[in-house]
Design a protein around this motif. Structure first.
Motif, PDB file in Angstrom:
ATOM      1  N   GLY A  54      20.200  84.305 -22.506  1.00  0.00           N
ATOM      2  CA  GLY A  54      21.012  84.552 -21.317  1.00  0.00           C
ATOM      3  C   GLY A  54      20.633  85.761 -20.490  1.00  0.00           C
ATOM      4  N   VAL A  55      19.386  86.208 -20.596  1.00  0.00           N
ATOM      5  CA  VAL A  55      18.993  87.413 -19.856  1.00  0.00           C
ATOM      6  C   VAL A  55      18.393  87.105 -18.480  1.00  0.00           C
ATOM      7  CG1 VAL A  55      18.609  88.787 -21.934  1.00  0.00           C
ATOM      8  CG2 VAL A  55      16.710  87.489 -20.947  1.00  0.00           C
ATOM      9  N   LYS A  67      15.784  84.438 -18.048  1.00  0.00           N
ATOM     10  CA  LYS A  67      14.428  83.875 -18.114  1.00  0.00           C
ATOM     11  C   LYS A  67      14.281  82.689 -17.173  1.00  0.00           C
ATOM     12  CE  LYS A  67      14.847  83.237 -22.601  1.00  0.00           C
ATOM     13  NZ  LYS A  67      15.984  84.114 -22.937  1.00  0.00           N
ATOM     14  N   THR A  68      15.201  81.733 -17.327  1.00  0.00           N
ATOM     15  CA  THR A  68      15.094  80.496 -16.553  1.00  0.00           C
ATOM     16  C   THR A  68      15.287  80.770 -15.057  1.00  0.00           C
ATOM     17  OG1 THR A  68      15.921  79.276 -18.442  1.00  0.00           O
ATOM     18  CG2 THR A  68      16.034  78.168 -16.305  1.00  0.00           C
ATOM     19  N   THR A  69      16.265  81.610 -14.745  1.00  0.00           N
ATOM     20  CA  THR A  69      16.540  81.933 -13.346  1.00  0.00           C
ATOM     21  C   THR A  69      15.345  82.631 -12.708  1.00  0.00           C
ATOM     22  OG1 THR A  69      18.839  82.195 -14.019  1.00  0.00           O
ATOM     23  CG2 THR A  69      18.237  83.041 -11.853  1.00  0.00           C
ATOM     24  N   ASP A  97      11.708  74.981 -23.035  1.00  0.00           N
ATOM     25  CA  ASP A  97      12.975  75.208 -23.723  1.00  0.00           C
ATOM     26  C   ASP A  97      13.710  73.885 -23.913  1.00  0.00           C
ATOM     27  OD1 ASP A  97      15.450  75.989 -24.621  1.00  0.00           O
ATOM     28  OD2 ASP A  97      15.796  77.480 -23.048  1.00  0.00           O
ATOM     29  N   ASN A 128      17.007  73.868 -19.202  1.00  0.00           N
ATOM     30  CA  ASN A 128      17.694  74.508 -18.065  1.00  0.00           C
ATOM     31  C   ASN A 128      16.823  74.569 -16.811  1.00  0.00           C
ATOM     32  OD1 ASN A 128      19.322  76.922 -20.247  1.00  0.00           O
ATOM     33  ND2 ASN A 128      20.037  74.912 -19.595  1.00  0.00           N
ATOM     34  N   PRO A 152      15.175  81.149 -26.096  1.00  0.00           N
ATOM     35  CA  PRO A 152      15.570  82.456 -26.616  1.00  0.00           C
ATOM     36  C   PRO A 152      15.257  82.616 -28.101  1.00  0.00           C
ATOM     37  CG  PRO A 152      17.499  81.076 -26.324  1.00  0.00           C
ATOM     38  CD  PRO A 152      16.333  80.282 -25.812  1.00  0.00           C
ATOM     39  N   SER A 204      16.900  91.677 -14.359  1.00  0.00           N
ATOM     40  CA  SER A 204      17.098  90.367 -13.748  1.00  0.00           C
ATOM     41  C   SER A 204      18.545  90.027 -13.391  1.00  0.00           C
ATOM     42  CB  SER A 204      16.537  89.287 -14.671  1.00  0.00           C
ATOM     43  OG  SER A 204      16.973  89.516 -15.984  1.00  0.00           O
ATOM     44  N   LYS A 205      19.502  90.824 -13.865  1.00  0.00           N
ATOM     45  CA  LYS A 205      20.901  90.611 -13.449  1.00  0.00           C
ATOM     46  C   LYS A 205      21.576  91.976 -13.417  1.00  0.00           C
ATOM     47  CE  LYS A 205      22.940  87.498 -16.210  1.00  0.00           C
ATOM     48  NZ  LYS A 205      23.342  86.706 -17.416  1.00  0.00           N
ATOM     49  N   ILE A 255      16.717  92.630  -9.483  1.00  0.00           N
ATOM     50  CA  ILE A 255      17.506  91.473  -9.061  1.00  0.00           C
ATOM     51  C   ILE A 255      18.967  91.802  -9.373  1.00  0.00           C
ATOM     52  CG2 ILE A 255      17.865  89.002  -9.273  1.00  0.00           C
ATOM     53  CD1 ILE A 255      15.024  89.671  -8.328  1.00  0.00           C
ATOM     54  N   ASN A 290      24.494  88.477  -8.913  1.00  0.00           N
ATOM     55  CA  ASN A 290      24.874  87.837  -7.657  1.00  0.00           C
ATOM     56  C   ASN A 290      25.403  86.427  -7.968  1.00  0.00           C
ATOM     57  OD1 ASN A 290      24.732  86.349  -5.235  1.00  0.00           O
ATOM     58  ND2 ASN A 290      23.023  87.554  -4.466  1.00  0.00           N
ATOM     59  N   VAL A 339      23.452  83.133  -7.194  1.00  0.00           N
ATOM     60  CA  VAL A 339      22.353  82.725  -8.069  1.00  0.00           C
ATOM     61  C   VAL A 339      22.870  81.710  -9.088  1.00  0.00           C
ATOM     62  CG1 VAL A 339      20.785  83.560  -9.876  1.00  0.00           C
ATOM     63  CG2 VAL A 339      21.099  84.896  -7.784  1.00  0.00           C
ATOM     64  N   LEU A 340      24.006  82.039  -9.649  1.00  0.00           N
ATOM     65  CA  LEU A 340      24.634  81.187 -10.652  1.00  0.00           C
ATOM     66  C   LEU A 340      25.098  79.863 -10.037  1.00  0.00           C
ATOM     67  CD1 LEU A 340      27.064  82.878 -13.110  1.00  0.00           C
ATOM     68  CD2 LEU A 340      27.368  80.515 -12.477  1.00  0.00           C
ATOM     69  N   ALA A 361      22.149  77.452  -9.269  1.00  0.00           N
ATOM     70  CA  ALA A 361      21.615  76.833 -10.489  1.00  0.00           C
ATOM     71  C   ALA A 361      22.550  75.734 -10.983  1.00  0.00           C
ATOM     72  CB  ALA A 361      21.420  77.888 -11.570  1.00  0.00           C
ATOM     73  N   TYR A 393      14.176  87.938  -4.638  1.00  0.00           N
ATOM     74  CA  TYR A 393      13.114  87.192  -5.335  1.00  0.00           C
ATOM     75  C   TYR A 393      11.815  87.171  -4.532  1.00  0.00           C
ATOM     76  CZ  TYR A 393      16.281  85.800  -9.023  1.00  0.00           C
ATOM     77  OH  TYR A 393      17.144  85.818 -10.090  1.00  0.00           O
TER      78      TYR A 393
HETATM   79  N1  LIG Z   1      20.945  87.688 -10.758  1.00  0.00           N
HETATM   80  C1  LIG Z   1      21.909  86.970 -11.311  1.00  0.00           C
HETATM   81  N2  LIG Z   1      23.177  87.095 -10.912  1.00  0.00           N
HETATM   82  C2  LIG Z   1      24.181  86.378 -11.478  1.00  0.00           C
HETATM   83  N3  LIG Z   1      24.006  85.495 -12.459  1.00  0.00           N
HETATM   84  C3  LIG Z   1      22.755  85.319 -12.923  1.00  0.00           C
HETATM   85  C4  LIG Z   1      21.644  86.043 -12.387  1.00  0.00           C
HETATM   86  N4  LIG Z   1      20.528  85.645 -13.058  1.00  0.00           N
HETATM   87  C5  LIG Z   1      20.943  84.736 -13.954  1.00  0.00           C
HETATM   88  N5  LIG Z   1      22.269  84.531 -13.880  1.00  0.00           N
HETATM   89  C6  LIG Z   1      23.102  83.632 -14.685  1.00  0.00           C
HETATM   90  O1  LIG Z   1      23.130  84.096 -16.019  1.00  0.00           O
HETATM   91  C7  LIG Z   1      23.084  83.011 -16.930  1.00  0.00           C
HETATM   92  C8  LIG Z   1      21.868  83.154 -17.825  1.00  0.00           C
HETATM   93  O2  LIG Z   1      20.706  83.077 -17.015  1.00  0.00           O
HETATM   94  P1  LIG Z   1      19.463  82.219 -17.482  1.00  0.00           P
HETATM   95  O3  LIG Z   1      19.868  80.855 -17.887  1.00  0.00           O
HETATM   96  O4  LIG Z   1      18.411  82.359 -16.442  1.00  0.00           O
HETATM   97  O5  LIG Z   1      19.058  83.068 -18.765  1.00  0.00           O
HETATM   98  P2  LIG Z   1      18.037  82.640 -19.907  1.00  0.00           P
HETATM   99  O6  LIG Z   1      17.441  83.913 -20.429  1.00  0.00           O
HETATM  100  O7  LIG Z   1      17.104  81.619 -19.427  1.00  0.00           O
HETATM  101  O8  LIG Z   1      19.026  82.006 -20.987  1.00  0.00           O
HETATM  102  P3  LIG Z   1      18.563  81.248 -22.338  1.00  0.00           P
HETATM  103  O9  LIG Z   1      18.150  82.334 -23.264  1.00  0.00           O
HETATM  104  O10 LIG Z   1      19.780  80.504 -22.788  1.00  0.00           O
HETATM  105  O11 LIG Z   1      17.445  80.341 -21.978  1.00  0.00           O
HETATM  106  C9  LIG Z   1      23.047  81.754 -16.086  1.00  0.00           C
HETATM  107  O12 LIG Z   1      24.356  81.256 -15.950  1.00  0.00           O
HETATM  108  C10 LIG Z   1      22.520  82.234 -14.747  1.00  0.00           C
HETATM  109  O13 LIG Z   1      22.950  81.439 -13.664  1.00  0.00           O
END
Ligand SMILES: Nc1ncnc2c1ncn2[C@@H]1O[C@H](COP(=O)(O)OP(=O)(O)OP(=O)(O)O)[C@@H](O)[C@H]1O
Ligand SMILES: [Mg+2]
Length: 253
Positions: free
Chosen positions: A13-14, A16-18, A40, A44, A129, A184-185, A213, A216, A219-220, A223, A242
């Protein structure tokens, strides 16, 4: 020959995918030829481009059987990017387990990308993850790694672990280098985040991307409806962030 970038952090949830999705989309709207690879089982990244209901062959098929080519789907958004995606689905979880008994199990993705990466300027790989076989495949295939991270104290220990894993991977992939760490968040309103953000910059120096980043909600939201931020109204600030990250990435490779 395109540059292959793995986006990795064993912490969940850090972002990565975003990061993979929006960085890829930014590079594509700049005119680069972009391939996104979903490594993954959660799928996602596949869902982020509206391919959540995709039922064709996935990356698992190509990892399991070297004779099967990587399945590539074209993504075209009205106001957004045109890019290519290698989709994943839950069958990648069983795929990972069966891969354990296969010869060259760490090299499967590298060999698959070897034949096609020259058709792209950037290949970005989203990873799960964990530091398991799927992430190892991504790191063995990659030239560079981007590490998205939250600015939390608990994230710092994970970064150290990840760096150690990257050093281990050099045994199989000596060209692997850390391209950068991205906040990233990032929520500057929180004292803990500001403290950790400052610490990261002091400790890792230029390896931390200048671009932050910000956290915001757009972004959520984008997605969750399966479009990139480029096609989502109200996401202009995120688009700007971005784009800036994409410029930094392009300048570093
Ligand atoms: N800049 C941002 N602002 C707000 N929400 C964000 C931001 N970046 C990511 N998120 C949200 O945080 C959550 C986790 O992001 P994301 O899925 O990209 O993480 P991940 O590292 O790929 O997770 P996983 O480890 O499960 O694959 C998602 O709901 C995503 O929409
Ligand atoms: Mg993810």
């Amino acid at each position: 020959m395109g540059v292959i970038i793995a986006v990795a952090n064993q912490k969940g949830g850090v972002g990565k995918t975003t990061t993979t999705a929006n960085l890829g989309a930014s590079l594509a709207t700049h005119g680069s030829r972009v391939l996104l690879v979903d490594m993954d089982p959660q799928g996602n990244l596949t869902a982020a481009f509206g391919q959540g209901a995709y039922e064709g062959p996935t990356i698992a098929d190509a990892l399991m059987d070297r004779k099967v080519r990587l399945p590539i789907v074209s993504v075209e958004e009205r106001d957004g990017p045109a890019l290519h995606l290698v989709p994943a689905s839950l069958d990648l979880a069983t795929g990972e387990a069966s891969l354990m008994n296969k010869l060259g199990r760490e090299l499967r993705l590298r060999d698959q990308l070897g034949g096609i990466s020259d058709r792209y300027d950037f290949v970005l790989i989203d990873t799960p993850p964990s530091l398991g076989l799927l992430t190892i495949n991504a790191l063995v295939a990659a030239d560079r790694v981007i590490i998205p991270t939250e600015a939390r104290f608990f994230s710092l220990q994970g970064l150290q672990m990840l760096q150690e894993s990257i050093e281990e991977i050099l045994y199989l992939n000596p060209r692997l280098k850390l391209l950068g760490i991205v906040l990233s968040k990032y929520d500057r309103r929180l004292k803990e985040e500001r403290t950790v953000g400052t610490y990261l910059r002091e400790h890792w120096g230029n390896l931390v991307f200048k671009t932050e980043i910000g956290s915001n909600s757009k972004v959520l939201e984008a997605a969750s409806v399966g479009v990139s931020i480029f096609s989502y109204s109200g996401a202009e600030r995120a688009v700007g962030a971005y784009r800036e990250l994409a410029e930094e990435v392009a300048a570093r490779v």
